[in-house]
Design a protein around this motif. Sequence first.
Motif, mmCIF file in Angstrom:
data_model
loop_
_atom_site.group_PDB
_atom_site.id
_atom_site.type_symbol
_atom_site.label_atom_id
_atom_site.label_comp_id
_atom_site.label_asym_id
_atom_site.label_seq_id
_atom_site.Cartn_x
_atom_site.Cartn_y
_atom_site.Cartn_z
ATOM 1 N N LEU A 189 0.852 -1.191 0.000
ATOM 2 C CA LEU A 189 0.000 0.000 0.000
ATOM 3 C C LEU A 189 0.889 1.242 0.000
ATOM 4 C CD1 LEU A 189 -2.685 -1.084 2.622
ATOM 5 C CD2 LEU A 189 -2.938 -1.003 0.128
ATOM 6 N N PRO A 190 0.463 2.306 -0.674
ATOM 7 C CA PRO A 190 1.301 3.514 -0.787
ATOM 8 C C PRO A 190 1.182 4.440 0.433
ATOM 9 C CG PRO A 190 -0.689 3.787 -2.070
ATOM 10 C CD PRO A 190 -0.737 2.390 -1.519
ATOM 11 N N TYR A 191 1.700 3.985 1.558
ATOM 12 C CA TYR A 191 1.698 4.819 2.760
ATOM 13 C C TYR A 191 2.571 6.044 2.525
ATOM 14 C CZ TYR A 191 -0.527 1.391 5.866
ATOM 15 O OH TYR A 191 -1.409 0.545 6.480
ATOM 16 N N LYS A 192 2.174 7.155 3.126
ATOM 17 C CA LYS A 192 2.986 8.370 3.134
ATOM 18 C C LYS A 192 3.456 8.594 4.569
ATOM 19 C CE LYS A 192 0.429 10.440 -0.663
ATOM 20 N NZ LYS A 192 -0.476 11.510 -1.066
ATOM 21 N N GLU A 193 4.471 9.451 4.736
ATOM 22 C CA GLU A 193 5.027 9.701 6.062
ATOM 23 C C GLU A 193 5.004 11.188 6.372
ATOM 24 O OE1 GLU A 193 9.099 8.849 8.657
ATOM 25 O OE2 GLU A 193 8.904 8.013 6.637
ATOM 26 N N THR A 194 4.628 11.521 7.603
ATOM 27 C CA THR A 194 4.692 12.902 8.070
ATOM 28 C C THR A 194 6.053 13.147 8.714
ATOM 29 O OG1 THR A 194 3.853 12.452 10.298
ATOM 30 C CG2 THR A 194 2.199 12.844 8.568
#
Length: 176
Positions: free
Chosen positions: A63-68
């Motif tokens: 899954l294309p998780y993004k990071e803060t």
Amino acid sequence: MNLNIRFFISVFFISVFFASCNNTQEEKKIDYAKVQNTMMKVNKIMVKNEDSKIDEFITNSKLPYKETGSGLRFYILSPGKGDFIEEENVVTLLCDISSLDSITYYSSKEDGPKTFRVGKGGVASGLEEGVKLLKNGAEASFILPSHLAYGLIGDEKRIPPKEILLYNVKVIDVKQ
């Protein structure tokens, strides 16, 4: 000799022994800068280990998780409608909270929906950060490193210390 007298004599000699040891030893000073530096190194190692576990989970999930900037990983499955959730909003969520290896700690199916006021605490800081990325009706998955979850002590109920948490959430209500 009476047992009580022997006990008191023994305690007396032991006390004198320790007192004399204290008088002859030089008091050691604690180098707080060195302790702090060591703790920072240990924390960096722990964060790297957690990041590796999270990266492996994300790779396997495909899954294309993004990071803060804080280290929160998020994947928004459904964007929802309306305005983004803000500080002071009262949010009600359906959520499942589990470990990365699928141990479920909390589930709205058993525990009911979770309601909280954003910015007032009472929930993991990573959850508060994550819901601000959402709108009413949104569905998302959040991965919280332990420093954004329940940290070194866990929640002292079901979540163990230093646990990386996976939150699968659906926003069911937002009140101003």
